[in-house]
Write a protein that holds these residues in place. Sequence first.
Motif, PDB file in Angstrom:
ATOM      1  N   LEU A   1      21.950  13.788 -17.257  1.00  0.00           N
ATOM      2  CA  LEU A   1      21.043  13.666 -18.378  1.00  0.00           C
ATOM      3  C   LEU A   1      20.033  14.577 -18.229  1.00  0.00           C
ATOM      4  O   LEU A   1      19.576  15.068 -19.374  1.00  0.00           O
ATOM      5  N   ALA A   2      19.264  14.602 -17.209  1.00  0.00           N
ATOM      6  CA  ALA A   2      17.954  15.492 -16.940  1.00  0.00           C
ATOM      7  C   ALA A   2      18.318  16.980 -16.983  1.00  0.00           C
ATOM      8  O   ALA A   2      17.531  17.797 -17.430  1.00  0.00           O
ATOM      9  N   LEU A   3      19.254  17.337 -16.518  1.00  0.00           N
ATOM     10  CA  LEU A   3      19.589  18.682 -16.426  1.00  0.00           C
ATOM     11  C   LEU A   3      19.187  19.649 -17.632  1.00  0.00           C
ATOM     12  O   LEU A   3      18.680  20.970 -17.405  1.00  0.00           O
ATOM     13  N   ALA A  61      14.558  18.082  -7.257  1.00  0.00           N
ATOM     14  CA  ALA A  61      15.097  17.016  -6.385  1.00  0.00           C
ATOM     15  C   ALA A  61      16.397  16.293  -7.373  1.00  0.00           C
ATOM     16  O   ALA A  61      17.128  15.587  -6.842  1.00  0.00           O
ATOM     17  N   TRP A  62      15.999  16.201  -8.555  1.00  0.00           N
ATOM     18  CA  TRP A  62      16.801  15.767  -9.393  1.00  0.00           C
ATOM     19  C   TRP A  62      18.213  16.378  -9.710  1.00  0.00           C
ATOM     20  O   TRP A  62      19.217  16.124 -10.207  1.00  0.00           O
ATOM     21  N   ARG A  63      18.410  17.624  -9.474  1.00  0.00           N
ATOM     22  CA  ARG A  63      19.367  18.621  -9.739  1.00  0.00           C
ATOM     23  C   ARG A  63      20.534  18.068  -8.915  1.00  0.00           C
ATOM     24  O   ARG A  63      20.493  17.904  -7.934  1.00  0.00           O
ATOM     25  N   PRO A  64      21.576  17.886  -9.819  1.00  0.00           N
ATOM     26  CA  PRO A  64      22.887  17.472  -9.225  1.00  0.00           C
ATOM     27  C   PRO A  64      23.488  18.310  -8.152  1.00  0.00           C
ATOM     28  O   PRO A  64      23.359  19.472  -8.227  1.00  0.00           O
ATOM     29  N   SER A 122      29.116  -0.300  -2.619  1.00  0.00           N
ATOM     30  CA  SER A 122      28.812   0.517  -1.738  1.00  0.00           C
ATOM     31  C   SER A 122      27.450   1.021  -2.233  1.00  0.00           C
ATOM     32  O   SER A 122      27.206   0.902  -3.538  1.00  0.00           O
ATOM     33  N   ARG A 123      26.496   1.968  -1.482  1.00  0.00           N
ATOM     34  CA  ARG A 123      25.291   2.170  -1.973  1.00  0.00           C
ATOM     35  C   ARG A 123      25.218   3.850  -2.573  1.00  0.00           C
ATOM     36  O   ARG A 123      25.035   4.451  -1.756  1.00  0.00           O
ATOM     37  N   PRO A 124      25.598   3.732  -3.725  1.00  0.00           N
ATOM     38  CA  PRO A 124      25.420   5.106  -4.325  1.00  0.00           C
ATOM     39  C   PRO A 124      23.955   5.788  -4.221  1.00  0.00           C
ATOM     40  O   PRO A 124      22.969   4.969  -4.202  1.00  0.00           O
ATOM     41  N   PRO A 125      23.814   6.932  -4.432  1.00  0.00           N
ATOM     42  CA  PRO A 125      22.307   7.642  -4.316  1.00  0.00           C
ATOM     43  C   PRO A 125      21.672   7.117  -5.446  1.00  0.00           C
ATOM     44  O   PRO A 125      22.192   6.882  -6.482  1.00  0.00           O
ATOM     45  N   ALA A 126      20.339   7.269  -5.399  1.00  0.00           N
ATOM     46  CA  ALA A 126      19.526   6.967  -6.337  1.00  0.00           C
ATOM     47  C   ALA A 126      18.557   8.169  -6.360  1.00  0.00           C
ATOM     48  O   ALA A 126      18.105   8.857  -5.658  1.00  0.00           O
ATOM     49  N   PRO A 127      18.293   8.414  -7.673  1.00  0.00           N
ATOM     50  CA  PRO A 127      18.864   8.375  -9.172  1.00  0.00           C
ATOM     51  C   PRO A 127      20.333   8.649  -8.894  1.00  0.00           C
ATOM     52  O   PRO A 127      20.840   9.633  -8.180  1.00  0.00           O
ATOM     53  N   CYS A 128      20.997   8.021  -9.886  1.00  0.00           N
ATOM     54  CA  CYS A 128      22.543   8.158 -10.035  1.00  0.00           C
ATOM     55  C   CYS A 128      22.871   9.433 -10.632  1.00  0.00           C
ATOM     56  O   CYS A 128      22.140  10.201 -11.142  1.00  0.00           O
ATOM     57  N   ALA A 129      24.039   9.987 -10.237  1.00  0.00           N
ATOM     58  CA  ALA A 129      24.500  11.239 -10.894  1.00  0.00           C
ATOM     59  C   ALA A 129      24.391  11.458 -12.410  1.00  0.00           C
ATOM     60  O   ALA A 129      24.153  12.309 -13.118  1.00  0.00           O
ATOM     61  N   THR A 130      24.585  10.247 -13.191  1.00  0.00           N
ATOM     62  CA  THR A 130      24.574  10.356 -14.569  1.00  0.00           C
ATOM     63  C   THR A 130      23.095  10.500 -14.890  1.00  0.00           C
ATOM     64  O   THR A 130      22.985  11.460 -15.962  1.00  0.00           O
ATOM     65  N   LEU A 131      22.064   9.922 -14.676  1.00  0.00           N
ATOM     66  CA  LEU A 131      20.774  10.248 -14.902  1.00  0.00           C
ATOM     67  C   LEU A 131      20.370  11.527 -14.623  1.00  0.00           C
ATOM     68  O   LEU A 131      19.792  12.379 -15.310  1.00  0.00           O
ATOM     69  N   ARG A 132      20.863  11.973 -13.231  1.00  0.00           N
ATOM     70  CA  ARG A 132      20.524  13.373 -12.946  1.00  0.00           C
ATOM     71  C   ARG A 132      21.144  14.402 -14.091  1.00  0.00           C
ATOM     72  O   ARG A 132      20.753  15.653 -14.184  1.00  0.00           O
TER      73      ARG A 132
END
Length: 139
Positions: free
Chosen positions: A123-125, A136-139, A111-121
Motif C-alpha cells: 500500500l505504501a509503495l 525499509a518498507w519496500r517489499p 506463525s509470526r509473519p514479518p512486521a509490517p506486513c506485505a499488504t501495508l508495504r
Amino acid sequence: MTAVALERFLRARFQEEERVARDAIAGAPGAVWGVMADHIEQVLTSQDRGTTHTPLVQFGAEDPVGLLTHVARHDPARVLRNTEAGRALLAEHRAAEDGRCRTCAAAAGGSRPPAPCATLRLLALPFAGHPEYDEAWRP
C-alpha cells in the motif's frame, strides 16, 4: 521500521490524497473528467457541456491524447475510491500489540509473519517518492 510508523504514514498520505481530490471537485463542481480528441485538447467536460481547453503544445507533449487520457483516468472520484479502498485495507491489516498484522498472522496459522506486513508495504509503495517514505518498507 515499525508497523505503527507505516500505518501513520499511510493515514497521512490517504488524508492528503483525499484533500487534493476534494479540492479538485470543489474547484470544478459537476465536472466529468474525460478526453475529447479533436485538434483542440480538452481536459474537462462539465455536465452543462462547457469545456476547459488546455493546449498541451506548451508542455511539449508528443502524444497529447495519451497524456490527457492518463490524466482523465485519475480523476478525483477515482482517487477518492482508491483512498477508501486503501483505508479499508489499512483497517484490515492493523498491527496487534506486538506490531504484527493480525490478519496475516491468522492466515499464517499462528506463525509470526514479518512486521509490517506485505499488504501495508505494498500500500505504501505508490508513495515511495515521498520524503517521509522509509526504504525499509519496500517489499
